[in-house]
Design a protein around this motif. Sequence first.
Motif, PDB file in Angstrom:
ATOM      1  N   MET A  17      69.056 124.451  22.119  1.00 24.44           N
ATOM      2  CA  MET A  17      68.025 123.416  22.260  1.00 24.44           C
ATOM      3  C   MET A  17      67.596 123.278  23.710  1.00 24.44           C
ATOM      4  O   MET A  17      68.419 123.365  24.630  1.00 24.44           O
ATOM      5  CB  MET A  17      68.550 122.071  21.760  1.00 24.44           C
ATOM      6  CG  MET A  17      68.866 122.033  20.276  1.00 24.44           C
ATOM      7  SD  MET A  17      67.400 122.272  19.251  1.00 24.44           S
ATOM      8  CE  MET A  17      66.506 120.774  19.647  1.00 24.44           C
ATOM      9  N   LEU A  18      66.308 123.026  23.887  1.00 33.46           N
ATOM     10  CA  LEU A  18      65.805 122.766  25.231  1.00 33.46           C
ATOM     11  C   LEU A  18      66.187 121.346  25.652  1.00 33.46           C
ATOM     12  O   LEU A  18      66.296 120.441  24.806  1.00 33.46           O
ATOM     13  CB  LEU A  18      64.289 122.922  25.264  1.00 33.46           C
ATOM     14  CG  LEU A  18      63.746 124.337  25.033  1.00 33.46           C
ATOM     15  CD1 LEU A  18      62.224 124.303  24.996  1.00 33.46           C
ATOM     16  CD2 LEU A  18      64.229 125.277  26.127  1.00 33.46           C
ATOM     17  N   PRO A  19      66.391 121.095  26.938  1.00 35.77           N
ATOM     18  CA  PRO A  19      66.692 119.724  27.384  1.00 35.77           C
ATOM     19  C   PRO A  19      65.511 118.803  27.134  1.00 35.77           C
ATOM     20  O   PRO A  19      64.355 119.232  27.204  1.00 35.77           O
ATOM     21  CB  PRO A  19      66.973 119.888  28.884  1.00 35.77           C
ATOM     22  CG  PRO A  19      66.260 121.137  29.258  1.00 35.77           C
ATOM     23  CD  PRO A  19      66.338 122.037  28.064  1.00 35.77           C
ATOM     24  N   PRO A  20      65.766 117.523  26.814  1.00 37.19           N
ATOM     25  CA  PRO A  20      64.643 116.596  26.544  1.00 37.19           C
ATOM     26  C   PRO A  20      63.802 116.379  27.794  1.00 37.19           C
ATOM     27  O   PRO A  20      64.318 116.323  28.912  1.00 37.19           O
ATOM     28  CB  PRO A  20      65.355 115.304  26.112  1.00 37.19           C
ATOM     29  CG  PRO A  20      66.719 115.403  26.711  1.00 37.19           C
ATOM     30  CD  PRO A  20      67.072 116.863  26.698  1.00 37.19           C
ATOM     31  N   LYS A  21      62.516 116.236  27.573  1.00 37.32           N
ATOM     32  CA  LYS A  21      61.611 115.990  28.684  1.00 37.32           C
ATOM     33  C   LYS A  21      61.661 114.521  29.085  1.00 37.32           C
ATOM     34  O   LYS A  21      61.868 113.641  28.229  1.00 37.32           O
ATOM     35  CB  LYS A  21      60.182 116.369  28.300  1.00 37.32           C
ATOM     36  CG  LYS A  21      59.985 117.863  28.068  1.00 37.32           C
ATOM     37  CD  LYS A  21      58.528 118.173  27.754  1.00 37.32           C
ATOM     38  CE  LYS A  21      58.333 119.679  27.576  1.00 37.32           C
ATOM     39  NZ  LYS A  21      56.914 120.017  27.279  1.00 37.32           N
ATOM     40  N   PRO A  22      61.500 114.231  30.342  1.00 36.81           N
ATOM     41  CA  PRO A  22      61.518 112.823  30.769  1.00 36.81           C
ATOM     42  C   PRO A  22      60.302 112.078  30.232  1.00 36.81           C
ATOM     43  O   PRO A  22      59.247 112.685  29.996  1.00 36.81           O
ATOM     44  CB  PRO A  22      61.466 112.929  32.305  1.00 36.81           C
ATOM     45  CG  PRO A  22      60.817 114.251  32.569  1.00 36.81           C
ATOM     46  CD  PRO A  22      61.268 115.156  31.463  1.00 36.81           C
TER      47      PRO A  22
END
Length: 384
Positions: A17-22
Motif C-alpha cells: 500500500m502507498l502511504p496516505p496523502k496528507p
Amino acid sequence: MTDTVKEHKRSFYRTEMLPPKPPPPASTGVLGWMRENLFSSWWHTILTFVGLYIIWLIVSFLVQFAIIDAVWSGQDRTACLADGGREIGACWAFIRVWHNKYMFGFYPEDQQWRVLVVYAIGAVLLAFLLIPRAPGKRLVMLLLFVIYPVLAYILLYGMSSLGLPVIETTRWGGLMLTLVIAAVGIVISLPLGILFALGRRSQMPVIRFISIIFIEFWRGVPLITVLFMSSVMLPLFLPEGVTLDKVIRPLVGVALFASAYMAEVVRGGLQAIPKGQYEGAQALGLTYWQMMLLIILPQALKMVIPGIVNTFIGLFKDTSLVSIIGLFDLLGIAQASLADAKWATPVTAPTVYLYLALVYWVFCFGMSRYSIFMENYLHTGHKR
C-alpha cells in the motif's frame, strides 16, 4: 506469451500500500480551525467580524487606559489629574500606596511575615495535593486538613506563650480575609454537601426529611440575609456570656449556605450513576458505606467536577458580600480606600475596580483551568 510480456504485466500490480496523502492545508492547522469555526458560512463570517470589532474596541480601550496612559508613580492625587489636555489613564500609583492594605488589611506590618508563612505552607501542601501522581497523598491530606488549619490559626491569631503577639480578627482584612473565608467555606461545604446529598437519597424517612429541609431552607434564602443573620441574630441564640468571634459568624453562614448548593450538585452525580452499579456492589456483599466510598461516590464526583468547581468559584466571589456586615475583605478595603481624599480623582475608582477584577479573575480562572485539567485527566468528557 513471452516472458517479457508477462514481466511487463506484473509491473502493473502493486505489492504494498502507498502511504496516505496528507489532508489539504486548508483543512488542518490554524487555517482549518478558522475555516470550520469562524468562516464556515456567510452568517458565521459576519458574526466573526462583528465579534472581532467589539473585542478590538474593548482591548484597545483597556490597553490605552491601563498601560499607555496609566500613571505608575506619585505621592498624591495631583499625579493622576489631567493637565494640559493630556488624557490620564489608570492611577496605579494609588494602588501601590494602598497595596499593603489590600493584601493584609490592618494586620501590623511587622507581623505580616506570619501571613506570608501561612500562604507559603498552604501553597506547597495544596500543590502536592492537586498533582494527580504526587507521592504521599494521604500524608499530605492529613497535614493539609488536620494540622495546617491549627498551625494557620496559631500563626494568624497568635499565641503569647509562643512569642506571637495576638492579632484580633477585627484587624484581619484584604485578600487575606477573603482567602480565609473562601478556603474554610470550600473545605467544609464539600464533605457536608456529600453527606446531605446522601441523606436526601436515603431510605430512612427521618434522615431524608432533615436533609431536604436543610437544603431547601438554605437554597431559598439569599446569602446577604444569611450573613446578616449570622452576624446579628446568631449571637442572640447563644447562652449568656458566650460570644462568637466576628469572623467566625460569617464563616458558619457561608459554609452552610455553600454546602446546600454542593449537596444538589453531588445528588445530580449520584442520580446519573446506572442502577447496575448499585446492584453490582450489593451483589458483592458490600455494606452501604463500602458501596458509596469505593464504587458510587468516586464515579459520581468525577462526573460533576464542573459543577463542584463552579460552586467553588461562586463561593469565592460571594465572599465579597461580607463587606456589608463590616468586615474589610478585599472589596471592603478597596471601598474604604476610595474615601481617601488625598487620592480623589475621576480615575481612582475605575482603577480600583479594574484591579479587583484582575485579582478575582486570576483566582477564578485558575480554578476553572484546573477543573478542565482534571476532567481530561479522568476522562470525564471530550478534551478541550
